[in-house]
Structures are given as C-alpha cells and as structure tokens.
Design an enzyme around this catalytic site. Sequence first.
Site, PDB file in Angstrom:
ATOM      1  N   TYR A 140       0.842  -1.202   0.000  1.00 32.40           N
ATOM      2  CA  TYR A 140       0.000   0.000   0.000  1.00 32.40           C
ATOM      3  C   TYR A 140       0.874   1.248   0.000  1.00 32.40           C
ATOM      4  CZ  TYR A 140      -2.763   3.834   1.886  1.00 32.40           C
ATOM      5  OH  TYR A 140      -3.339   5.065   2.084  1.00 32.40           O
ATOM      6  N   LYS A 178     -14.860   0.894   7.542  1.00 36.48           N
ATOM      7  CA  LYS A 178     -13.475   0.524   7.257  1.00 36.48           C
ATOM      8  C   LYS A 178     -13.008  -0.731   7.989  1.00 36.48           C
ATOM      9  CE  LYS A 178     -10.372   3.814   7.014  1.00 36.48           C
ATOM     10  NZ  LYS A 178      -9.845   3.628   5.638  1.00 36.48           N
TER      11      LYS A 178
END
EC number: 5.1.3.20
Length: 315
Positions: A140, A178
């Site tokens: 990421y 999330k």
Amino acid sequence: MLIVTGGAGFIGSNIVQALNARGREDILVVDDLTDGTKFANIADARICDYLDKDEFLRRIASGDSFGDRIEAIIHQGACSTTTEWDGRYMMENNYAYSKTLLHYCLERRIPFLYASSAATYGGGQVFCEEPQYERPLNVYGYSKALFDQYVRRVLPTADSQVAGFRYFNVYGPREQHKGSMASVAFHLRNQLLKDGSVNLFEGCDGYGDGEQRRDFIYVGDVVDVNLWFLDHPEVSGIYNVGTGRSQTFNDVAHAVLKAHEGGELQYVPFPEHLKGRYQSFTEADLTRLRGAGFDGSFLTVEEGVARYMEWLQQN
C-alpha cells in the site's frame, strides 16, 4: 461541477459534506458500493449524480466531458488496507487509477487533488516530503510512494494544479465501514462499550506500553486542507497533512475513557505479524504545507476525540 472519487468513503464523504455546507451540490460522487454499508455516508448528502468507479473509468478513457465543466477532481478513491498484500490489485487501484485521472486532468487543465499517505515513509524517522525519506513497509505504502514519484516527474510541465496530500493517522466521523482499518479511537470505543475496557499493544521498538506515537489528525482538519487547496488552484506539490505533533496511543485511550466517564485500560502482546512492519512513530513535518500558505490550526487528540465521541453518540 466537482468530482469526488471515493466520495462514499471516509475522507471523501466528509469532503462532500463540507462542500454541501458551502452550498455546493453540483458534485459527482464516484465510488464502488460493493460494500453497500457505505451508502450511509452519502445518504444525507446533496449530490448531482453518482457513478460506479468502473463506469467512471470507462468514461474517462473515452474522453467523456460528463456534460458539464469540471472545476476539479478530488481523488480520494483507493484501496487503503495496509495489510492487503495482493500487489497487482493494489497497483491497479492505487497507481494505475490515479495515473489515468492525472492525465485526464492535465490534458484539460483541470485541478487534481489526490490522497497520498504517510505510509510512504514506512519505518523512517524523518517525515519530510523528499524521496530519500520514503521507505514503505507494505505494498500500500509503495503504491502511494510510486504515484508521488510519478507526480514529481510531471509537475514541472503541468499547466494546472496537481496537489497530493500525505495523510497521517486520520480519525473521525463516517469511518465505520473501514473495519480493521478504522481508527484506533473507533475501535477503542467499540471495545469499551462491549467489554468495559480498552486494549492497547504492549511496548515495542523501545517504546513503553501504549507509548508508541503517531500524528493523529481529525478528519475535519483534513477536509479543511483539501478545501484550502481547492480555493488556491495556483498551488501545486506534495504535502504532509498531519498536525505536526505526535501523541501516544495512551493519549487516545484516555480521551476515549474520559468521554465515557470510566473504563479500564489494558495492554496486550504486540502481534508477531506486525513486527518490522509497524510505524511506532510518525510526526508530520509541516514546513512545506505552511510555506504554501495554509495557516489553519489542528485539533489535539483530546479535542478531536471528544468531538468524535460526541458525534458517535448522536449518530
């Protein structure tokens, strides 16, 4: 018209709300609602249209003007799961997607504001927007760092605004979808309501129990930075978006406990799978952001968590 990608997500939906507060409703929200629970983030928003991300990309690739003058694209859409190790998926969603939008904007001189991340710094101890300090610990962070590097190469010849924001530890309203990637404040509140206690990691990397330090920034302050750049299309570059002041996880826990007038703080063993892949310290260097002209203030953990806990109790 304004386009907000990731507009049903955490930061994107808060940007949409702030634009509504300014009287703006000519907003095209782009997102992927495979996780249908995210609809709640825009159910109370006033927008002119919604597009699925894949359809949006098809229309971008075809050169579609979307039937209106595009004032800016605010690109918050990405995979932000730091524990995701499918590199092809990550590079497609974070790198290739961003490049496509960047070139669409550059060709039409449309301001392009995008979300980068403090994950680009990884395990480093210097948080300054320079390539030599970028040491991502996961794919990421790498996907974000690589796009920032790409932006640096095109900026010298860009005829329109390109501004990237390296978000530090953002917390606040509209992050409930999330899951494991929600903020520590969100998870601690859930623990407290369920068990009457909150858990933090024991010490690691030379830090005591719960004393690891992060630059925690309230989402409303992140929105303010985005809107400032929207108002200043002459300003481009890559900027840290944090408070410039690190605080401990203990500070967050105590703020959550204070908001609920009680509860116990406990420490749990540090997970083996996170050792060597964990940022024990982050603190944004705001020199470049301040130099660009942004002079807004930032909430402390104590102020921001109190505001967030109040919002959660009311929603």
